[in-house]
Structure formats: structure tokens, C-alpha cells
Design an enzyme around this catalytic site. Structure first.
Site, PDB file in Angstrom:
ATOM      1  CG  LEU A 145      33.869 -65.576 -64.545  1.00 16.22           C
ATOM      2  CD1 LEU A 145      35.224 -65.849 -65.212  1.00 16.22           C
ATOM      3  CD2 LEU A 145      33.983 -65.882 -63.042  1.00 16.22           C
TER       4      LEU A 145
ATOM      5  CG  PHE B 140      24.084 -68.403 -54.984  1.00 18.49           C
ATOM      6  CD1 PHE B 140      23.577 -68.106 -53.738  1.00 18.49           C
ATOM      7  CD2 PHE B 140      24.395 -69.723 -55.282  1.00 18.49           C
ATOM      8  CE1 PHE B 140      23.393 -69.105 -52.804  1.00 18.49           C
ATOM      9  CE2 PHE B 140      24.209 -70.723 -54.355  1.00 18.49           C
ATOM     10  CZ  PHE B 140      23.704 -70.411 -53.111  1.00 18.49           C
TER      11      PHE B 140
ATOM     12  CG  ASN C  59      20.696 -61.737 -64.380  1.00 22.83           C
ATOM     13  OD1 ASN C  59      20.973 -62.736 -65.052  1.00 22.83           O
ATOM     14  ND2 ASN C  59      21.172 -61.547 -63.170  1.00 22.83           N
TER      15      ASN C  59
ATOM     16  CE1 TYR D 253      18.247 -58.509 -55.345  1.00 24.80           C
ATOM     17  CE2 TYR D 253      17.611 -57.385 -53.327  1.00 24.80           C
ATOM     18  CZ  TYR D 253      18.214 -58.444 -53.964  1.00 24.80           C
ATOM     19  OH  TYR D 253      18.778 -59.445 -53.226  1.00 24.80           O
TER      20      TYR D 253
ATOM     21  CG  ASP E 283      18.407 -48.038 -46.850  1.00 23.23           C
ATOM     22  OD1 ASP E 283      18.293 -49.182 -47.325  1.00 23.23           O
ATOM     23  OD2 ASP E 283      19.494 -47.458 -46.725  1.00 23.23           O
TER      24      ASP E 283
END
Ligand code: UDP
Length: 328
Positions: free
Chosen positions: A32, A71, A90, A139, A283
Site C-alpha cells: 500500500l 506489479f 525494490n 528505472y 524522453d
């Protein structure tokens, strides 16, 4: 039973819903940190983290888990550049912890939520799965590293996986049971809708001099429910074929930031203020994927191919979400 790690988040909760519609039993594990308990409307729920080996041990002992869908990754590109450790702990270390515990308990089917960020700057368009892999931020690196681990596990052990490389997830469940709710929100469509509804003054356009027809970045938006259907198909693929695969999931159509803003004006009937801002580092000008492989092998055919329809579900959800939060 299917274990959905991160099933209280945007994409995981839609997958939970779709799996239930197909009669699958699910167990959601979510810490959460970004997810919402009220999004776990189907199956069982355990609050916890995949860094907690003893909790994972308990889960795999207690439940008859056939497959794991994962996920629970951090996904903020900018944050990953500033704090890579957070991402490697993580997205990489904790995922390896999950894989180690799965292996120990003989759970050998894994569906991984990957990303088009593994490709980096596209060399050819639309991007196919065999495009070179050159992520440009931690990432993307963390996701690619997990893909490499999965490949090695699949070769060495009784273990099979499907890795799904999403393009831009968008939209919401048309029944309005769940939808996109990130805190903080960084994604284009919900931010444009914030500006449309007056929650914010305007939306920033990150870069207006890209080598695209209107100078703004082009992305491939795919409805979250279509992503969810692909996961169900991937699950069946693993059950029936005992073979690992990697698939792109996109619509194959690109829309510029300006086009998204115009479509949001059409859908909402509201005028949207914009302001020009600097390009976001890392980007690429255009990201559009080919999902031919998912179509041919999984039989995946996105139902939501019209960007107006995708944005309509996002707008309906946006109105419901903020009506609720202003009342509470
Ligand atoms: N974008 C923008 N303004 C915003 C947020 C995003 O112009 O406030 C642009 C962003 O630079 C990218 C596109 O919209 O070209 C989609 O960004 P998003 O963060 O939604 O997804 P990403 O492509 O980064 O996964």
C-alpha cells in the site's frame, strides 16, 4: 490461485478484476505504498512487502499458488535518476527475493510487468521485441536486469515466464470500480484532465521542438483493460506451452502531447490551458510499439483502439474520483 503482487495499484487492480471475470481465484499482496486498499475488490488481500521473506514463505506454504504476476515496482523515471538505489532495491533486489522464494516452493510460472523503457531511444519504429535494448535511466535498467534474470532462470530451472513490455497505460474500468489514482500524478492524461476540471491552472507541455509534426512527443496509449486481457492470455500461454516469451503491448498508433490535449478538450467539452515547459530528460520524441507478436502468439487484439474512448473512461473516472474526495 494467482498471486498478484502489487494488485492494489492501477494496473494490478484491473488485472485482478479481469482474472475474476475469467473465473480465476486471486490473492493480492501489496504494501500500500502507492496502492489503494479499496482497489482490492476481488479475491483475498494481504498487506505486506516482497522484501519480507518470511511473509512470502508463509504465503507459498499456505496458498496453492499456480502463478505469480508482479506489479509492485517503482515507476517514476526522474526519481530513479535521483535515487537509483531505491529502484535497485525494490525493482531488482526485492524481485529477486520473490523469485528465490517461488523457486524454493516450486512455483514456476511468472508474469512480469515490463516496459518499453527497456528499449531506450528507438532506432526503428514501430518498436518490435528484437529492437536493441538500451535503457536510458535506472528505472529502465532495473526492469531490463529483471528480464535478464528471468531469461537465465528459464534456461537453468523448471521456471517459465512471460514478460510484457507496456507502452503507455491509460483509461479506466468502464464500470468505474477502479481507475488511475497516482500520488503524485506524473502521467499526461490525468494531468490534462486535472487542468480541464480546474483542479490545476494548466498542464505543462514538456518540449515543443521535438522532430515530430507538431513538435511535441508522440506516445502509444493502450487501455488498461486491454493490458489486463493480455495478462490473462499470457497466463494461459504459460499453462499450455511451458515456454517463456516477451511481448510488446501497445496499440501501434502514436498520439502527440498536443493531440492528447485536443482529444481531452473534445471529450470533456472544456477548454484546457497549457504552458510550454522544458523537455523532460530522457524522453524520446516517439515511442510506438508493434504488438504483432502478441497478436499472433497470444491472440491479443486490443478492444480499445480509439483514443477518444480511452480518454472518455479516464475522464469519467477522474470526475468520480475527485467528486468523492471533495465530499470526504
Ligand atoms: N508530458 C507532458 N506534460 C506532463 C506529463 C507528461 O508533456 O505534465 C509528456 C511526456 O513528456 C511524454 C508524454 O507526455 O512525452 C507521456 O508522458 P507520461 O509521463 O504520461 O508517460 P511516459 O511516456 O513517460 O511513460
Amino acid at each position: 490461485m494467482i498471486l498478484i503482487v502489487g494488485g492494489a495499484g492501477y494496473i494490478g487492480s484491473h488485472i485482478n478484476k479481469v482474472l475474476h471475470e475469467h473465473g480465476e481465484e486471486t490473492l493480492v499482496l501489496d504494501n500500500l505504498s502507492y496502492g489503494h486498499e479499496e482497489f482490492v475488490k476481488w479475491g483475498e488481500f494481504i498487506e505486506g512487502d516482497i522484501s519480507d521473506t518470511s511473509l512470502l514463505e508463509e504465503i507459498f506454504e499456505k496458498y496453492d499458488v499456480d502463478a505469480v504476476m508482479h506489479f509492485s515496482a517503482f515507476t517514476y523515471v526522474g526519481e530513479s535518476v535521483e535515487n537509483p538505489e531505491k529502484y535497485y532495491i525494490n525493482n531488482l533486489k526485492n524481485t529477486l527475493n520473490l523469485l528465490i522464494t517461488m523457486k524454493k516452493h516450486g512455483v514456476n510460472k511468472f508474469i512480469f510487468s515490463s516496459t518499453c523503457a527497456v528499449y531506450g531511444e528507438p532506432k526503428t519504429l514501430p518498436i518490435t521485441e528484437d529492437h536493441p535494448l538500451n535503457p536510458v535511466n535506472p528505472y529502465g535498467n532495473s526492469k531490463l536486469m529483471v528480464e535478464k534474470i528471468l531469461e537465465d532462470y528459464s534456461k537453468a530451472y523448471d521456471f517459465k515466464y512471460v514478460s510484457l513490455r507496456y507502452f503507455n497505460a491509460a483509461g479506466a474500468d468502464p464500470d468505474m470500480e477502479i481507475g488511475e489514482w497516482h500520488q503524485p500524478e506524473t502521467h499526461l492524461i490525468p494531468l490534462v484532465l486535472d487542468a480541464a476540471s480546474g483542479r490545476t491552472e494548466s498542464v505543462s507541455i514538456f518540449g515543443t521542438n521535438y522532430p515530430t509534426p507538431d513538435g511535441t512527443c508522440i506516445r502509444d496509449y493502450v487501455h488498461v483493460l486491454d493490458l489486463a486481457q493480455a495478462h490473462y492470455k499470457a497466463l494461459n500461454y504459460l499453462k499450455n506451452n511451458n515456454k517463456s516469451e516477451i511481448f510488446n503491448l501497445g496499440n501501434g498508433n502514436g498520439f502527440s502531447v498536443q493531440e492528447i490535449i485536443h482529444t481531452c478538450e473534445e471529450v470533456t467539452g472544456l477548454e484546457i490551458n497549457t504552458q510550454e515547459a522544458s523537455p523532460r530528460p530522457g524522453d524520446p520524441p516517439v515511442l510506438v510499439g508493434s504488438s504483432l507478436k502478441a497478436n499472433e502468439i497470444l491472440g491479443w487484439d486490443p478492444e480499445w483502439s480509439d483514443i477518444n474512448d480511452i480518454i472518455s473512461t479516464a475522464w469519467k473516472w477522474h470526475q468520480q474520483l475527485y467528486k468523492k474526495s471533495t465530499q470526504s
